[in-house]
Design an enzyme around this catalytic site. Sequence first.
Site, PDB file in Angstrom:
ATOM      1  N   THR A  27      -1.004   8.272 -13.016  1.00  0.00           N
ATOM      2  CA  THR A  27       0.243   7.832 -13.636  1.00  0.00           C
ATOM      3  C   THR A  27       0.260   6.308 -13.671  1.00  0.00           C
ATOM      4  O   THR A  27      -0.590   5.648 -13.085  1.00  0.00           O
ATOM      5  CB  THR A  27       1.479   8.311 -12.842  1.00  0.00           C
ATOM      6  OG1 THR A  27       1.437   7.716 -11.543  1.00  0.00           O
ATOM      7  CG2 THR A  27       1.496   9.816 -12.699  1.00  0.00           C
ATOM      8  N   ALA A  60      -0.747   6.504  -7.794  1.00  0.00           N
ATOM      9  CA  ALA A  60       0.593   5.917  -7.890  1.00  0.00           C
ATOM     10  C   ALA A  60       0.441   4.401  -7.893  1.00  0.00           C
ATOM     11  O   ALA A  60      -0.129   3.837  -6.956  1.00  0.00           O
ATOM     12  CB  ALA A  60       1.457   6.371  -6.724  1.00  0.00           C
ATOM     13  N   VAL A  86      -3.434   4.823  -4.006  1.00  0.00           N
ATOM     14  CA  VAL A  86      -2.692   3.633  -4.439  1.00  0.00           C
ATOM     15  C   VAL A  86      -3.449   2.941  -5.571  1.00  0.00           C
ATOM     16  O   VAL A  86      -4.610   2.553  -5.408  1.00  0.00           O
ATOM     17  CB  VAL A  86      -2.471   2.658  -3.269  1.00  0.00           C
ATOM     18  CG1 VAL A  86      -1.708   1.429  -3.744  1.00  0.00           C
ATOM     19  CG2 VAL A  86      -1.707   3.352  -2.148  1.00  0.00           C
ATOM     20  N   LYS A  87      -2.776   2.810  -6.690  1.00  0.00           N
ATOM     21  CA  LYS A  87      -3.376   2.215  -7.886  1.00  0.00           C
ATOM     22  C   LYS A  87      -3.060   0.724  -7.914  1.00  0.00           C
ATOM     23  O   LYS A  87      -1.887   0.329  -7.902  1.00  0.00           O
ATOM     24  CB  LYS A  87      -2.801   2.923  -9.115  1.00  0.00           C
ATOM     25  CG  LYS A  87      -3.632   2.825 -10.369  1.00  0.00           C
ATOM     26  CD  LYS A  87      -3.032   3.751 -11.418  1.00  0.00           C
ATOM     27  CE  LYS A  87      -3.827   3.725 -12.701  1.00  0.00           C
ATOM     28  NZ  LYS A  87      -3.178   4.589 -13.723  1.00  0.00           N
ATOM     29  N   VAL A  88      -4.114  -0.098  -7.948  1.00  0.00           N
ATOM     30  CA  VAL A  88      -3.986  -1.545  -7.789  1.00  0.00           C
ATOM     31  C   VAL A  88      -4.639  -2.242  -8.987  1.00  0.00           C
ATOM     32  O   VAL A  88      -5.747  -1.872  -9.380  1.00  0.00           O
ATOM     33  CB  VAL A  88      -4.675  -2.005  -6.488  1.00  0.00           C
ATOM     34  CG1 VAL A  88      -4.523  -3.505  -6.293  1.00  0.00           C
ATOM     35  CG2 VAL A  88      -4.106  -1.253  -5.287  1.00  0.00           C
TER      36      VAL A  88
END
Length: 218
Positions: A27, A60, A86-88
């Site tokens: 997402t 996310a 965790v999307k960075v």
Amino acid sequence: MKFFIDTANLDQIKEAEALGILDGVTTNPSLMAKEGIKGADNILKHYVTICNMVSGPVSAEVISTDYNGMVEEGKKLAALHPNIVVKVPMIKDGIKAIKWFTDNGIKTNCTLVFSAGQALLAAKAGASMVSPFIGRIDDGNWDGVQLIEQIVRIYDTYGYQTEVLAASIRSSLHIVKCAEAGADIATCPLSSILGLFSHPLTDIGLEKFLADYKKNNG
């Protein structure tokens, strides 16, 4: 190759999960906005709902662009559910944050990758996944699939464990090309996944089988 669905739409996730081939979900803030999910608390609740629908990773995304902000956001996201990745973003502070997350046992997806050099930095920092946006690369008259091949080759040469997640998929052909290029994961709209079912010879063959059965059995 693993199949992720790139959406925040619960009905689409449910449909993809029902196929029995879904491995995860990605997402981003744009996809959340598209579904009308507003407010930090509602977004967090939506992530948990998605995590409870699938057994695999759910990316996310942080919205901070500074190191401290990304770390604090990432800790909150990771605490929501064991499936959270965790999307960075691929920026200097993002790489620093990925290294912190790696050292503290939090899985990460380095997003907005457009070059092999960026992918190399993400792997060096210990990213769990790296997301080259191949559709957007194609839009600029470059070859997105060629970038996938390049990253896979570099990772194989040096033994990096970071998974190559082909993102910004625009078609079913993109999925096949990424599989040929050695991508570990493709994250796609539901339409691209469903498009893999389609072939005119399948339709013609099935129609003939059914017609022959009906002719012989009434």
